[in-house]
Design a protein around this motif. Structure first.
Motif, PDB file in Angstrom:
ATOM      1  N   UNK A  86       2.377   7.236   3.532  1.00 64.97           N
ATOM      2  CA  UNK A  86       2.322   7.317   2.072  1.00 64.97           C
ATOM      3  C   UNK A  86       1.617   8.611   1.670  1.00 64.97           C
ATOM      4  N   UNK A  87       2.089   9.228   0.604  1.00 65.35           N
ATOM      5  CA  UNK A  87       1.485  10.468   0.118  1.00 65.35           C
ATOM      6  C   UNK A  87       0.043  10.201  -0.299  1.00 65.35           C
ATOM      7  N   UNK A  88      -0.851  11.077   0.137  1.00 63.27           N
ATOM      8  CA  UNK A  88      -2.270  10.928  -0.181  1.00 63.27           C
ATOM      9  C   UNK A  88      -2.743  12.204  -0.880  1.00 63.27           C
ATOM     10  N   UNK A  89      -2.424  12.365  -2.171  1.00 61.62           N
ATOM     11  CA  UNK A  89      -2.743  13.616  -2.864  1.00 61.62           C
ATOM     12  C   UNK A  89      -4.240  13.780  -3.118  1.00 61.62           C
ATOM     13  N   UNK A  90      -4.692  15.006  -3.098  1.00 66.47           N
ATOM     14  CA  UNK A  90      -6.076  15.306  -3.418  1.00 66.47           C
ATOM     15  C   UNK A  90      -6.300  15.203  -4.924  1.00 66.47           C
ATOM     16  N   UNK A 144       3.341   7.736  -5.175  1.00 67.90           N
ATOM     17  CA  UNK A 144       2.898   8.061  -3.815  1.00 67.90           C
ATOM     18  C   UNK A 144       3.899   7.623  -2.750  1.00 67.90           C
ATOM     19  N   UNK A 145       4.908   6.837  -3.152  1.00 72.24           N
ATOM     20  CA  UNK A 145       5.958   6.395  -2.226  1.00 72.24           C
ATOM     21  C   UNK A 145       7.292   6.893  -2.763  1.00 72.24           C
ATOM     22  N   UNK A 203      11.208   9.366   4.146  1.00 69.08           N
ATOM     23  CA  UNK A 203      10.718   8.346   3.216  1.00 69.08           C
ATOM     24  C   UNK A 203       9.237   8.113   3.439  1.00 69.08           C
ATOM     25  N   UNK A 204       8.475   8.184   2.354  1.00 68.45           N
ATOM     26  CA  UNK A 204       7.043   7.972   2.409  1.00 68.45           C
ATOM     27  C   UNK A 204       6.698   6.565   1.929  1.00 68.45           C
ATOM     28  N   UNK A 205       5.810   5.900   2.647  1.00 67.93           N
ATOM     29  CA  UNK A 205       5.366   4.580   2.216  1.00 67.93           C
ATOM     30  C   UNK A 205       6.139   3.457   2.868  1.00 67.93           C
ATOM     31  N   UNK A 206       5.920   2.224   2.410  1.00 63.30           N
ATOM     32  CA  UNK A 206       6.572   1.032   3.000  1.00 63.30           C
ATOM     33  C   UNK A 206       8.085   1.139   2.957  1.00 63.30           C
ATOM     34  N   UNK A 207       8.741   0.655   4.024  1.00 65.78           N
ATOM     35  CA  UNK A 207      10.197   0.719   4.130  1.00 65.78           C
ATOM     36  C   UNK A 207      10.823  -0.598   3.699  1.00 65.78           C
ATOM     37  N   UNK A 208      11.966  -0.487   3.028  1.00 65.11           N
ATOM     38  CA  UNK A 208      12.709  -1.669   2.617  1.00 65.11           C
ATOM     39  C   UNK A 208      13.689  -2.073   3.710  1.00 65.11           C
ATOM     40  N   UNK A 209      13.746  -3.334   4.022  1.00 66.32           N
ATOM     41  CA  UNK A 209      14.679  -3.845   5.024  1.00 66.32           C
ATOM     42  C   UNK A 209      15.939  -4.332   4.309  1.00 66.32           C
ATOM     43  N   UNK A 210      17.052  -3.623   4.515  1.00 67.46           N
ATOM     44  CA  UNK A 210      18.289  -4.010   3.822  1.00 67.46           C
ATOM     45  C   UNK A 210      19.019  -5.159   4.519  1.00 67.46           C
ATOM     46  N   UNK A 211      18.507  -5.574   5.696  1.00 68.19           N
ATOM     47  CA  UNK A 211      19.090  -6.720   6.381  1.00 68.19           C
ATOM     48  C   UNK A 211      20.405  -6.444   7.072  1.00 68.19           C
TER      49      UNK A 211
END
Length: 479
Positions: free
Chosen positions: A404-408, A419-420, A376-384
């Motif tokens: 997070x994906x950083x495309x050229x 990007x996520x 998983x790219x980018x911020x993660x979700x907390x399912x609790x």
């Protein structure tokens, strides 16, 4: 640091490699951000202590046909460049020597001219990205660039070089790939490969990217064998591009009548010598520039895990191998590679037609999943939810968070909208269909081939490794 060297073999592979290293250059601007990657894993830093600056060069070894590098000269960006004439990789010595011109000079692209002149960059499209060097943003060291001796690039058919530029033979026969490697292996192994290794402090492994259904496949097969002999314990990921063929309801190219044979020979050997094998489907609807941009979303995702600046999230290549093989080294071909945001499956196996002789009991159920990784790219979700039971611990092991994906800016717009996202890599029973098809093909069309019996044994072993549950007796095949 744990460096990874990328070996890219073929024009199509070099487009993917170029897109990947352009993204690495983009990552440099993240600096010390928590969402950054360690640039030294894939890039070699050259420190100028007087100017207090650093230049970064790709840890890469690129192979292409002659003139496949477009206008890029081997020594074009060296300090002593005024002593040389850069018509591709041909050199001109002092002015008192004669120069023999064998091919019309390839002019630099408008993008490269703007990049070198620090001017406004033009927009990229299908027409101005014929060569991977047309939009390469990083400078390659001379040892990184390697060329075939006898095969020339053809802009009309860029993935099948022709012999001596005469357009009488295509680089499509397995034997051609082996013979070509035999001519240039000494210089590559003794000079270029060794130079790349000397610039690593603690080598982690290799990415080998190639085409498998042309002579590039057997060329890479020979290269991989020498690489494994040189570094027997190093982790190797192989990435092989497949064009549509008779197993994917595609149409076999007239220029490449050896397509299936090359695919089988190259793939089986690669699986024996590498630790993970990623079969990549090359859509005929995309140019090499577009395909490189599309596939970079997968290639960059897997490799970002190896270079995460957050040490708690960084993983080794061996970790990914353990997750996907799950203790069975023969199951090292990745079946599917699916992005969750657009449901795109990069894998070749998913395009292979189901095996027609599957038993009735097995044809009515889904393919069994042996193992998987979810990146998983980018911020993660907390399912609790609490993750303290055995199942969740196992799933935690296979769920990996990365940057997070950083495309050229060189990536086509349609492939950098999100990007996520998550990519699921899995090993499933679907591979059995592929090996059954290959086994039948070998039985029917390899009748006078010296490798026939060994290939059949190898394929039957792989069929058994990917079997799960009950199969009908008539699914055993015949000779």
């Amino acid at each position: 640091m744990q460096e990874v060297v990328t070996i890219s073999v073929s024009q199509r592979a070099n487009h993917l490699t170029t897109q990947f290293f352009n993204c690495q250059e983009e990552n440099l601007y993240k600096g010390t951000s928590e969402d950054a990657v360690d640039p030294t894993v894939f890039l070699y830093p050259s420190i100028d202590r007087v100017a207090k600056s650093a230049s970064y060069y790709p840890r890469a070894l690129l192979w292409d046909s002659k003139y496949g590098n477009g206008s890029l000269g081997t020594y074009q960006y060296e300090n002593e460049s005024e002593d040389y004439h850069f018509n591709n990789h041909e050199l001109k010595s002092a002015d008192n020597h004669d120069v023999v011109t064998t091919q019309k000079r390839i002019e630099p692209s408008a993008y490269q001219k703007a990049l070198d002149g620090n001017a406004t960059l033009p927009e990229l499209n299908k027409d101005n990205t014929k060569y991977w060097s047309d939009y390469s943003r990083l400078i390659y060291q001379p040892y990184s660039l390697n060329y075939l001796q006898n095969w020339y690039h053809d802009t009309e058919n860029p993935n099948l070089p022709d012999f001596k530029g005469l357009k009488t033979q295509r680089f499509s026969n397995a034997e051609q790939g082996v013979n070509e490697w035999n001519e240039c292996q000494d210089d590559f192994n003794d000079e270029h490969l060794r130079t790349a290794l000397e610039r690593c402090d603690s080598l982690q492994g290799f990415n080998l990217v190639t085409d498998v259904d042309t002579a590039w496949g057997t060329f890479s097969k020979s290269l991989l064998q020498d690489l494994r002999d040189e570094l027997p314990k190093t982790t190797i990921f192989a990435w092989g591009f497949f064009e549509p063929d008779i197993l994917t309801k595609g149409k076999q190219s007239i220029d490449n009548k050896y397509q299936i044979k090359n695919t089988i020979l190259s793939s089986i050997f690669s699986m024996k010598e590498c630790d993970l094998y990623f079969p990549l489907y090359a859509s005929p609807n995309l140019t090499n520039w577009e395909l490189g941009g599309q596939t970079c979303g997968l290639f960059d995702t897997v490799n970002s895990v190896l270079a995460n600046k957050d040490q708690s999230k960084r993983r080794q290549m061996a970790y990914l191998v353990d997750c996907l093989t799950d203790g069975e080294p023969k199951r090292n071909m990745v079946t599917s590679m699916v992005r969750d945001d657009d449901k795109l499956d990069y894998g070749y196996v998913s395009h292979v037609s189901p095996y027609e002789k599957r038993g009735s009991a097995s044809s009515s159920r889904e393919y069994h999943e042996f193992s998987f990784i979810n990146i998983t790219r980018g911020p993660q979700k907390d399912d609790g939810e609490k993750k303290d039971d055995n199942k969740n611990k196992k799933d935690n092991y296979r769920n990996i968070a990365t940057t997070t994906y950083c495309p050229s800016s060189t990536i086509p717009d349609q492939f950098k909208k999100n990007l996520s996202y998550s990519v699921k890599l899995s090993s499933t029973e679907k591979n059995r269909d592929l090996y059954r098809h290959w086994s039948n093909y070998v039985s029917r069309y390899f009748r006078f081939d010296d490798e026939r019996e060994e290939l059949k044994d190898d394929l039957e072993t792989l069929v058994s490794a990917y079997e799960y549950g009950w199969y009908s007796d008539d699914d055993s095949g015949d000779d």
